[in-house]
Design an enzyme around this catalytic site. Sequence first.
Site, short mmCIF file in Angstrom:
data_model
loop_
_atom_site.label_atom_id
_atom_site.label_comp_id
_atom_site.label_asym_id
_atom_site.label_seq_id
_atom_site.Cartn_x
_atom_site.Cartn_y
_atom_site.Cartn_z
N ARG A 83 0.85 -1.28 0.31
CA ARG A 83 -0.09 0.00 0.05
C ARG A 83 0.93 1.21 -0.03
O ARG A 83 1.75 1.33 0.87
CB ARG A 83 -0.72 -0.03 1.00
CG ARG A 83 -1.88 1.09 1.21
CD ARG A 83 -2.61 1.24 2.40
NE ARG A 83 -3.56 0.03 2.59
CZ ARG A 83 -4.02 -0.67 3.70
NH1 ARG A 83 -3.45 -0.08 4.91
NH2 ARG A 83 -4.53 -1.60 3.78
N ARG A 152 -1.47 6.78 9.72
CA ARG A 152 -1.73 6.30 8.32
C ARG A 152 -1.78 7.26 7.50
O ARG A 152 -2.02 8.66 7.84
CB ARG A 152 -3.12 5.55 8.31
CG ARG A 152 -3.27 4.10 9.11
CD ARG A 152 -2.19 3.35 8.66
NE ARG A 152 -2.43 2.06 9.56
CZ ARG A 152 -3.19 1.06 9.58
NH1 ARG A 152 -4.07 0.97 8.30
NH2 ARG A 152 -3.21 -0.14 10.38
N LYS A 214 -3.30 2.34 15.10
CA LYS A 214 -3.31 3.19 13.99
C LYS A 214 -4.12 4.38 14.39
O LYS A 214 -4.86 4.56 15.05
CB LYS A 214 -4.04 2.56 13.01
CG LYS A 214 -5.40 2.06 12.84
CD LYS A 214 -5.82 1.37 11.73
CE LYS A 214 -7.42 0.90 12.02
NZ LYS A 214 -7.80 -0.04 10.84
N LYS A 216 -5.86 7.86 12.13
CA LYS A 216 -6.35 8.32 11.04
C LYS A 216 -6.50 9.82 10.84
O LYS A 216 -7.40 10.32 11.90
CB LYS A 216 -7.30 7.58 10.58
CG LYS A 216 -7.04 6.07 10.08
CD LYS A 216 -8.11 5.33 9.62
CE LYS A 216 -7.93 3.75 9.28
NZ LYS A 216 -8.90 2.99 8.38
N CYS A 431 -14.79 -3.64 0.00
CA CYS A 431 -13.63 -3.95 0.50
C CYS A 431 -12.91 -5.16 -0.31
O CYS A 431 -13.80 -5.69 -1.10
CB CYS A 431 -13.37 -4.47 2.11
SG CYS A 431 -14.03 -6.09 2.35
N CYS A 437 -7.53 -11.30 1.71
CA CYS A 437 -7.60 -10.70 3.10
C CYS A 437 -7.64 -11.67 4.32
O CYS A 437 -8.42 -12.45 4.16
CB CYS A 437 -8.60 -9.44 3.34
SG CYS A 437 -8.71 -8.72 4.68
N CYS A 476 -15.89 -8.43 6.48
CA CYS A 476 -15.68 -8.69 8.12
C CYS A 476 -16.12 -7.51 8.73
O CYS A 476 -16.34 -6.29 8.15
CB CYS A 476 -14.20 -9.05 8.46
SG CYS A 476 -13.06 -7.55 8.71
N CYS A 480 -13.29 -1.29 6.62
CA CYS A 480 -12.43 -0.71 5.62
C CYS A 480 -13.36 0.17 4.61
O CYS A 480 -12.48 0.95 4.25
CB CYS A 480 -11.45 -1.79 5.22
SG CYS A 480 -10.39 -2.53 6.10
#
Length: 565
Positions: A83, A152, A214, A216, A431, A437, A476, A480
């Site tokens: 990424r 991120r 993380k 954001k 996603c 994944c 899930c 995301c």
Amino acid sequence: MSDSRPDLSQPVERLHENEQLKARSRHLRGTIAEGLDDLLTGAVPGEDPLLMKFHGIYQQDDRDRRADRRQRRLEPAYQFMVRLRIPGGVLDKRQWQGLDRLSRLYAERGLRITTRGTVQLHGVRKSQLRSLIQGLQPLGLDTIAACGDDSRGVVCGANPYLSKAHERVQQLARITSDRLIPKTGAYADIWHQQPTPVSDGEEPVYGELYLPRKFKVGFVLPPVNDVDIYGQDLGYIAVVDNGDLIGFNVCVGGGMGQLDNREDSYPRLAEEIGFIEADEAPAFAELVMSIQRDFGDRQDRHRARFKYTLDRLGLPWFLEELECHRGRPLEPARGVRFDHNGDRLGWQQGDDGLWHATLYVESGRVDDALRTQLGGFLEQYGGRLRLTTNQNLQLTHIETHELEQVQWRLEDLGLDWRLDPEAQAAHTLSCVALPTCGLAMAEAERYLPTFLERFQRLKAQYGLREEPITLRLTGCPNGCARPYLAEIALTGRAPGLYNLYLGGSFHGDRLAQLYAGNVDEERFLALLAPMLERYAGQRRDGEHFGDFLLRKQLLEERPLTSLSS
């Protein structure tokens, strides 16, 4: 002011195992370099895959092939997702062409635009990782902090109508990103093979433990809430007066991820706390992130996000801590308004006279014919590009005299159909999910075309085919594709089964509610049909589906479908 700081003076062995790994990693070096050179396996062994996330790299395997390879006594079909860090999603033509070339050399599934306005490359083999990352350097791109317990990639909304203000906000987003990324020499050491000795002062902000989880950061320009600003740990809402950026309303504590099997795990909306002047944004972000660094939970990783720190210690505590370090209180927030949280597809002209065209890209996947079409188009395109957080591609800075030629080229290459602003697909996100994944429990991207077609047929039964409804599909519950901010969302529970969420806001400022658990496609459509029928006949002018559900209290009587986790 009471000190609510966790006791980090205790032995690091008492902290979560991820914290212990970071502490002994020599500022994210670990033994990654040695693992890359191990030719006996397609994986990076041991704990290093966790450290590689800080470098923007996820170790994965092809789950479609797991059973077959296990039966043949072969190791999983290991591969890597890489990424990039692209602050605000802004690229020039040369960078996109370079990414296209690298994806053809090293990635099995083309380019994928993500819901944070960057690019992921899927299906990269271990032996190709260094060559890929070294190939990014001449393009002025990197993968630092695209994953991991750090800040991120910083996102920035796209509102070309406010061109002057947008340029300034984009610039601040990039400055903020550059300020918040880790400063470790591990990246140059491992990937560019430039030996960089470990130094005690290597991470002046992060230290040896980095963040608990993380963090954001997002910037947005009203009235378009395309980055879903209330889902960010730290959000900046631009305040614009006569085309000039005045400053930002600040909101804190958003987060989409949750675990279905823990009651103390939940999505949360960010809260507006005040106003700051524009130039303060980068330093302010470092201050807020540093408070989370010092007070976030480092023992229970599932409670380590900033949203849980705020709920555990309280917003008044945070504001007091913030004022203490900042030296002054925040000014009151200014009035702002949002209209929607999608992209405005098609042509738009900015207040600087330049034109922009937003092209729809299904699930952000640029592969096969689309990749070839875009490659041909860019050969004669002179403007810039922007990747949006709704997984679309925006052509920017097009002069009026170029407009006709650009439109002709789009039509000639079969790209003009992507400009339909009314298509349900324009308000839908998914996603990656299966097969790569490791967290996915159900399909998302691969299922989306079939799912979208059936949902559109259902809407058409009630004359709603052209009515935009925000729809999100994830494999899930981790969020995301920001499902908990949608009017309708499905989050994966098992193959073919999803939890159904309803009632989010078309503007992205209200959480959806869990309505039914473990539903398959047939059950989902059966539950939604009577709601859409009532919406078609009883809605008010301009009323969106999520607002209608709440006004009519249609979510209060839940179906018999199990809601258990």
